[in-house]
Design an enzyme around this catalytic site. Structure first.
Site, PDB file in Angstrom:
ATOM      1  N   ASN A   1      -4.630   4.578  15.571  1.00 24.10           N
ATOM      2  CA  ASN A   1      -5.656   4.204  14.610  1.00 24.10           C
ATOM      3  C   ASN A   1      -6.100   2.784  14.966  1.00 24.10           C
ATOM      4  O   ASN A   1      -5.351   1.833  14.745  1.00 24.10           O
ATOM      5  CB  ASN A   1      -5.020   4.241  13.214  1.00 24.10           C
TER       6      ASN A   1
ATOM      7  N   CYS B   1      -1.118   1.635   8.917  1.00 26.87           N
ATOM      8  CA  CYS B   1      -0.255   0.758   8.127  1.00 26.87           C
ATOM      9  C   CYS B   1      -0.831  -0.639   8.027  1.00 26.87           C
ATOM     10  O   CYS B   1      -1.134  -1.257   9.029  1.00 26.87           O
ATOM     11  CB  CYS B   1       1.091   0.583   8.811  1.00 26.87           C
TER      12      CYS B   1
ATOM     13  N   GLU C   1       0.818  -1.209   0.000  1.00 25.14           N
ATOM     14  CA  GLU C   1       0.000   0.000   0.000  1.00 25.14           C
ATOM     15  C   GLU C   1       0.848   1.254   0.000  1.00 25.14           C
ATOM     16  O   GLU C   1       1.994   1.248   0.442  1.00 25.14           O
ATOM     17  CB  GLU C   1      -0.816   0.090   1.286  1.00 25.14           C
TER      18      GLU C   1
ATOM     19  N   GLU D   1       9.950  -2.143   7.568  1.00 25.96           N
ATOM     20  CA  GLU D   1      10.967  -1.401   8.315  1.00 25.96           C
ATOM     21  C   GLU D   1      12.054  -1.001   7.312  1.00 25.96           C
ATOM     22  O   GLU D   1      12.811  -1.854   6.836  1.00 25.96           O
ATOM     23  CB  GLU D   1      11.518  -2.295   9.442  1.00 25.96           C
TER      24      GLU D   1
HETATM   25  N1  SAH Z   1       8.858   0.444  10.582  1.00 24.30           N
HETATM   26  C1  SAH Z   1       8.967   1.857  10.612  1.00 24.30           C
HETATM   27  C2  SAH Z   1       8.055   2.586   9.647  1.00 24.30           C
HETATM   28  C3  SAH Z   1       6.632   2.122   9.458  1.00 24.30           C
HETATM   29  S1  SAH Z   1       5.358   2.488  10.594  1.00 24.30           S
HETATM   30  C4  SAH Z   1       8.797   2.378  12.030  1.00 24.30           C
HETATM   31  O1  SAH Z   1       8.542   1.574  12.906  1.00 24.30           O
HETATM   32  O2  SAH Z   1       8.973   3.559  12.255  1.00 24.30           O
HETATM   33  C5  SAH Z   1       5.093   4.213  10.642  1.00 24.30           C
HETATM   34  C6  SAH Z   1       4.537   4.633  12.008  1.00 24.30           C
HETATM   35  O3  SAH Z   1       3.163   4.258  12.185  1.00 24.30           O
HETATM   36  C7  SAH Z   1       5.308   4.001  13.148  1.00 24.30           C
HETATM   37  O4  SAH Z   1       5.586   4.959  14.125  1.00 24.30           O
HETATM   38  C8  SAH Z   1       4.328   2.969  13.650  1.00 24.30           C
HETATM   39  O5  SAH Z   1       4.625   2.598  14.956  1.00 24.30           O
HETATM   40  C9  SAH Z   1       3.013   3.688  13.467  1.00 24.30           C
HETATM   41  N2  SAH Z   1       1.813   2.845  13.522  1.00 24.30           N
HETATM   42  C10 SAH Z   1       1.696   1.517  13.346  1.00 24.30           C
HETATM   43  N3  SAH Z   1       0.431   1.117  13.521  1.00 24.30           N
HETATM   44  C11 SAH Z   1      -0.287   2.217  13.829  1.00 24.30           C
HETATM   45  C12 SAH Z   1      -1.657   2.457  14.127  1.00 24.30           C
HETATM   46  N4  SAH Z   1      -2.551   1.469  14.138  1.00 24.30           N
HETATM   47  N5  SAH Z   1      -2.034   3.715  14.419  1.00 24.30           N
HETATM   48  C13 SAH Z   1      -1.148   4.733  14.379  1.00 24.30           C
HETATM   49  N6  SAH Z   1       0.146   4.574  14.088  1.00 24.30           N
HETATM   50  C14 SAH Z   1       0.579   3.330  13.831  1.00 24.30           C
END
Ligand code: SAH
Length: 340
Positions: free
Chosen positions: A287, A330, A89, A157
């Site tokens: 979220n 995500c 996505e 990641e």
């Molecule tokens: N792996 C990387 C980048 C991807 S996630 C990282 O961990 O930074 C991007 C951001 O969205 C991260 O801070 C992650 O923790 C957050 N995230 C994941 N699931 C989420 C959700 N359900 N609601 C809000 N943020 C979320």
């Protein structure tokens, strides 16, 4: 055969030099690809016939298929199919400062954060550089406007796919590529310490965001498996070094989960942890997804948390919420699509 969109400008220069051609051909090809946006070598009219023939033998043009788009106010979520059938996505967000695209870097993710939908699918593979580039190309074409900012905050990641991500950044940043300024590109990591050190040397003008989500090891290790390998006493010194070396302000992401990490104590502990660092905290309202029981903190808690940080001289903002209707967290769109 390789995907032409995976070639950095430097890779193409090397390619032409190896053929005994002049390296400025790389710039010509880039102009066709990223300015004129042609999708075949035959359209590259200023390139010699024999070079075109050779290029056709060595490269193809992309293999990403756009499957679906969901729209909400100021947010458009795209689902793509890769040539091997895997799905990823990307999310386009319209801000007042421009259009920001959130790109995926892997199929699935092995980091196993307790609240994150992306990690429910274990890593299947890394995305190729070209598969990241094509997310940007296809969405710009679909949307009809220039993407001004790119964030690597989609599925995966980025630092677990380091080399491809660096090549992608080079293509975004190159003046003949997408010409997106380094300061308009952000990489977000859960905190893979050796890769942060490497990044500090390779790309010191690109923004770095750290998913912190907890102010102490006990809580962070529960929420984020990576903290068991790189606990705060390893992570924080390298981040301080990053700020020293790059003179850049660091971003911390902090998801607020009701009654888990949103208490006054957590806010104070966080302020203490970040004291004196050139950084700011992006507070993210969680979220919610159907697969985890975590709840989004109440608005009053979020404001209170922000207030405590500010009173303790930590710069912080609350991230604007986008797209709960389009499942912008995500991995949610892929996850729901696969479950039919
Ligand atoms: N792996 C990387 C980048 C991807 S996630 C990282 O961990 O930074 C991007 C951001 O969205 C991260 O801070 C992650 O923790 C957050 N995230 C994941 N699931 C989420 C959700 N359900 N609601 C809000 N943020 C979320």
């Amino acid at each position: 055969m390789k995907d032409i969109y995976g070639m950095t400008h430097e890779n193409l220069e090397q390619y032409f030099l190896a053929l005994g051609e002049k390296k400025f051909k790389a710039t010509q090809i880039y102009e066709w690809l990223y300015e004129k946006r042609v999708t075949s070598f035959d359209e590259m009219r200023n390139v010699k016939k024999d070079v075109i023939t050779k290029l056709k033998e060595d490269f193809y043009f992309g293999k990403l298929t756009m499957l679906e788009r969901q729209d909400d106010v100021d947010v458009h979520k795209y689902l793509f199919e890769l040539s091997d059938g895997n799905k990823i996505e990307a999310v386009l967000m319209n801000h007042d400062y421009g259009n920001s695209l959130c790109v995926s870097s892997q199929v699935g993710c092995n980091m196993g954060c307790a609240f994150c939908e992306s990690g429910r699918l274990k890593k299947v593979r890394n995305l190729e550089t070209a598969e990241m580039v094509e997310q940007v190309l296809q969405i710009e074409q679909d949307f009809g406007k220039r993407i001004s900012h790119v964030v690597l905050m989609g599925i995966g990641e980025p630092f677990d796919n380091y080399d491809h991500v660096i090549s992608f950044i080079r293509i975004l940043n190159h003046p003949k590529g997408f010409a997106i300024g380094a300061r308009h590109i952000t990489v977000s990591t859960c905190g893979i310490v050796p890769k942060i050190e490497q990044f500090m040397k390779d790309e010191n003008q690109v923004n770095l965001a750290i998913s912190l989500h907890a102010p102490n090891n006990e809580l962070r290790s529960k929420l984020m498996k990576i903290n068991r390998a790189y606990p705060l006493e390893k992570l924080m010194p390298v981040l301080k070094k990053y700020i020293d070396v790059t003179h850049r302000r660091l971003t911390f992401e902090y998801i607020l989960l009701q009654d888990v990490n949103d208490t006054d104590e957590c806010a104070l502990e966080l302020a203490h942890l970040l004291k004196g660092m050139n950084c700011y905290v992006n507070l993210i309202p969680y979220n919610e997804t159907s697969h985890f029981e975590y709840k989004k903190s109440r608005q009053e808690r979020i404001l209170n948390f922000l207030d405590i940080l500010k009173k303790n001289h930590i710069q912080a903002t609350i991230r604007r919420e986008f797209g709960s209707k389009v499942q912008a967290a995500c991995g949610q769109l892929r996850s729901n699509y696969e479950e039919g």
